[in-house]
Design a protein around this motif. Sequence first.
Motif, PDB file in Angstrom:
ATOM      1  N   LEU A  53       0.740  -1.127   0.088  1.00 18.85           N
ATOM      2  CA  LEU A  53       0.042   0.018   0.085  1.00 18.85           C
ATOM      3  C   LEU A  53       0.813   1.300   0.145  1.00 18.85           C
ATOM      4  CD1 LEU A  53      -2.745  -1.075   2.454  1.00 18.85           C
ATOM      5  CD2 LEU A  53      -2.900  -1.035   0.026  1.00 18.85           C
ATOM      6  N   ARG A  54       1.998   1.212   0.599  1.00 19.14           N
ATOM      7  CA  ARG A  54       2.609   2.565   0.860  1.00 19.14           C
ATOM      8  C   ARG A  54       3.540   2.659  -0.277  1.00 19.14           C
ATOM      9  NH1 ARG A  54       6.251   2.511   5.903  1.00 19.14           N
ATOM     10  NH2 ARG A  54       6.595   4.654   5.139  1.00 19.14           N
ATOM     11  N   VAL A  55       3.495   1.854  -1.287  1.00 20.54           N
ATOM     12  CA  VAL A  55       4.557   2.105  -2.632  1.00 20.54           C
ATOM     13  C   VAL A  55       3.512   2.091  -3.705  1.00 20.54           C
ATOM     14  CG1 VAL A  55       6.624   1.308  -1.797  1.00 20.54           C
ATOM     15  CG2 VAL A  55       5.229  -0.059  -2.864  1.00 20.54           C
ATOM     16  N   LYS A  56       1.953   1.968  -3.568  1.00 21.49           N
ATOM     17  CA  LYS A  56       1.046   1.703  -4.783  1.00 21.49           C
ATOM     18  C   LYS A  56       1.171   3.031  -5.598  1.00 21.49           C
ATOM     19  CE  LYS A  56      -3.717   0.416  -5.497  1.00 21.49           C
ATOM     20  NZ  LYS A  56      -3.827   1.468  -6.474  1.00 21.49           N
ATOM     21  N   GLU A  57       1.238   4.068  -4.915  1.00 26.02           N
ATOM     22  CA  GLU A  57       1.196   5.387  -6.002  1.00 26.02           C
ATOM     23  C   GLU A  57       2.162   5.502  -6.862  1.00 26.02           C
ATOM     24  OE1 GLU A  57       0.914  10.182  -5.450  1.00 26.02           O
ATOM     25  OE2 GLU A  57       1.232   9.040  -3.599  1.00 26.02           O
ATOM     26  N   GLY A  58       3.665   5.166  -6.421  1.00 22.85           N
ATOM     27  CA  GLY A  58       4.619   5.276  -7.317  1.00 22.85           C
ATOM     28  C   GLY A  58       4.609   3.987  -8.358  1.00 22.85           C
ATOM     29  N   ILE A  59       4.040   2.906  -7.965  1.00 25.15           N
ATOM     30  CA  ILE A  59       3.824   1.800  -8.861  1.00 25.15           C
ATOM     31  C   ILE A  59       2.745   2.243  -9.886  1.00 25.15           C
ATOM     32  CG2 ILE A  59       2.935  -0.637  -9.071  1.00 25.15           C
ATOM     33  CD1 ILE A  59       4.288  -1.161  -6.524  1.00 25.15           C
ATOM     34  N   ASP A  60       1.677   2.732  -9.675  1.00 26.68           N
ATOM     35  CA  ASP A  60       0.699   3.296 -10.595  1.00 26.68           C
ATOM     36  C   ASP A  60       1.312   4.259 -11.682  1.00 26.68           C
ATOM     37  OD1 ASP A  60      -0.951   1.549  -9.385  1.00 26.68           O
ATOM     38  OD2 ASP A  60      -2.013   3.227  -8.254  1.00 26.68           O
ATOM     39  N   ILE A  61       2.069   4.945 -11.262  1.00 29.63           N
ATOM     40  CA  ILE A  61       2.661   5.880 -12.027  1.00 29.63           C
ATOM     41  C   ILE A  61       3.668   5.354 -12.889  1.00 29.63           C
ATOM     42  CG2 ILE A  61       4.368   7.927 -12.081  1.00 29.63           C
ATOM     43  CD1 ILE A  61       3.196   9.118  -9.556  1.00 29.63           C
ATOM     44  N   PHE A  62       4.456   4.270 -12.736  1.00 27.34           N
ATOM     45  CA  PHE A  62       5.310   3.855 -13.324  1.00 27.34           C
ATOM     46  C   PHE A  62       4.514   2.877 -14.469  1.00 27.34           C
ATOM     47  CE2 PHE A  62       9.092   3.852 -10.309  1.00 27.34           C
ATOM     48  CZ  PHE A  62       9.650   4.814 -11.042  1.00 27.34           C
ATOM     49  N   MET A  63       3.627   2.364 -14.020  1.00 27.58           N
ATOM     50  CA  MET A  63       2.825   1.409 -14.785  1.00 27.58           C
ATOM     51  C   MET A  63       2.016   2.411 -16.112  1.00 27.58           C
ATOM     52  SD  MET A  63       0.782  -1.564 -12.941  1.00 27.58           S
ATOM     53  CE  MET A  63       1.037  -1.838 -11.187  1.00 27.58           C
ATOM     54  N   ARG A  64       1.690   3.411 -15.484  1.00 31.02           N
ATOM     55  CA  ARG A  64       1.051   4.456 -16.608  1.00 31.02           C
ATOM     56  C   ARG A  64       2.084   4.757 -17.600  1.00 31.02           C
ATOM     57  NH1 ARG A  64      -1.978   6.277 -12.126  1.00 31.02           N
ATOM     58  NH2 ARG A  64      -0.622   8.243 -11.893  1.00 31.02           N
ATOM     59  N   ARG A  65       3.309   4.888 -17.327  1.00 29.95           N
ATOM     60  CA  ARG A  65       4.196   5.540 -18.113  1.00 29.95           C
ATOM     61  C   ARG A  65       5.136   4.593 -18.873  1.00 29.95           C
ATOM     62  NH1 ARG A  65       5.594  10.804 -17.344  1.00 29.95           N
ATOM     63  NH2 ARG A  65       7.071  10.530 -19.154  1.00 29.95           N
TER      64      ARG A  65
END
Length: 676
Positions: free
Chosen positions: A417-429
């Motif tokens: 959960l604490r790294v989900k925001e960063g993972i989502d950004i990478f996936m989108r890019r």
Amino acid sequence: MSLKQIHNFFNPKTVAVIGANDRENSVGYSVLRNIRDSDFSGEIFPVNIHDGTVQGIKAYASVKDIGKHVDLAVIATPAPTVLDLVKECGLAGVDGVAIISSGFKEAGPTGQKMFCQIQAAGKKYGIKILGPNCLGFINPRRALNASFAPEMPLPGNIAFVSQSGALCDTFLDWSLRDNIGFSYFVSIGSMADIGFDELIDYFDTDPEVTSILLYMESVNSGRKFLSSARAFCKNKPIVCLKAGLGQAGAKAVASHSGTLAGDDKVFAAAFERAGIIRVATVSELFNYAKTLNHYKKPAGGRLAIITNAGGPGVISTDYLTAHGGTLAELSPGTIKALDEVLPAAWSRSNPIDVLGDGQPEHYRAAVKACLEDPNVDGIMTILTPQAVTKSGETAQMIADLPNIETKPVFASFMGALRVKEGIDIFMRRGIPVYRTPEKAVACFLGLNEWQKNLKIIETTPEAIPEEFKPDAAAALEMMLQADREGKTSLTGAWARKFLDCYGLPANPAYLARTASQAAAIAKKIGFPVAVKLEASGLLHKTEVGGVRLDINNSNAAKAAFKEITDNAKKFLDPKDIDGITVEKMVSKKYELIVGAKSDVIFGPVVAFGMGGVAVEVFNDVAIGLPPLNMALAKSLMERTKIYTLLEGYRGMKGIDLKQLEYFLYKFSYLLVDFPQ
């Protein structure tokens, strides 16, 4: 096979669904619904012998009643009905058929018979057939879901081909979560017609296909597959998960798709020859889906690791170096640039440890410096969720770097959960992100190995040591004569002459008819000698007591002759006994084996490795596919453990490796000319 036919198969303008119905839990219902509910712009024709309409669309009792040309028919009816439906499609002029139905090769003799009949019907009418026993296929760019998979993949550049329909469903679900796009999604089942080689050839012509993922249990034609894969891999990667490695796995393959799993060592040799990246697990295959979504070719195996935690950096380093990669040595300019930005206690080496309180700007500076460092071929960022970690800002700063596309960049944001925001950004890019750093390193190394294999394949091989002029005509005459005489194998003197036609030296053997002759020959050539039985068709002399070794005097030679002769009379017909041979014992430093076998899928293959009585114990044998050039022969040798000794080890002198390479080169051409 026409590539145009395959193109039309995956890009139809008219589709008939045979077995379409209104029963919501049936395959026929799902296939029609998927096509109907997508944005497919072509015409759809349900075929059902009972209903006038299906799912609100006019239905037809038969394909021939449609009255329009049908490019593709999807059959989802019980197995016993399929053959007649394929014939009906042939008479109606249908171009291609996807058979979803199961119950053929995998279902025993009756199913096998129906499978062969369907193949014959397809050839008779010129119909391309996908399946049977498959999920169907999806073409996201045409918005065509001609399968019973529940979702449409995102459009992208990866072609996915699988002999498991369930694996297709699983990958589809994962890919939607991770924002991974596909150009084609194909379940090929038992491969009555369309197989891996045809699909690879077709994908190679499509500029929007930049990579291929395969789940494979077997292939229809090993050599065709190898040729197609080699052509594709020259420019774009193929990643394959090959199942059916051992006896139990091969049995499972036969029950699943009705195909032969084949010898895993031979498949491994074929994958290396083609430049295919091989994986061992489903999770590894999906990791490559992430990697290939927007991949860059690495220039080498030098990886820079950026981390906010020392432990994961060490673990990544261990995995990297244990699997053939190297830590990039940061240039003085990179060290200087990072000294100006990073905390004073940063590691000042690779792995680049930005420390536990590393901020987004620290990651950005480190990635930027590594992108600009000529000593770095790839970059991996590791982030662990510590007290001050800002995963979203960190990912955004990395993704926004203007030159982020110039080198392969991998991310392992460890946590949930604490790294989900960063993972989502990478996936989108389109930056691949992995749960653990080892998975990222493995994908980097796989891409690097693909590039290394290409260099070996494309390297101009060294010239052979001397002119090679095999006497294939003489060898053929020997083969024909042996056939006329009813021989099933070439043994003894025949075998030596046959090898001699290809410049392959054999230890001289002298035939003795009496014990005295054996003693005289032994004395003339010098002790110690080997005394062996010479008999037509006898492959294993030791099994009939036909070998005596290390004979050191004349009396021992006479005694060995008598023992072998007496043994031979117990097991063999006297007319098959040609005599007893005497050979000089060879003083050997190393014992090697060069052999061949006929693989059921790929044909003749070369085996090389450690020989002797313990060959099965050490299992140090590598497989190669003929023909070999000098570079491929060397590569085959290098895949064995004994090669280290052959090179020379701890003061021990090595052997003449060029002559051994040349021996393998000549032997491989013997197999090409005489695969039998």
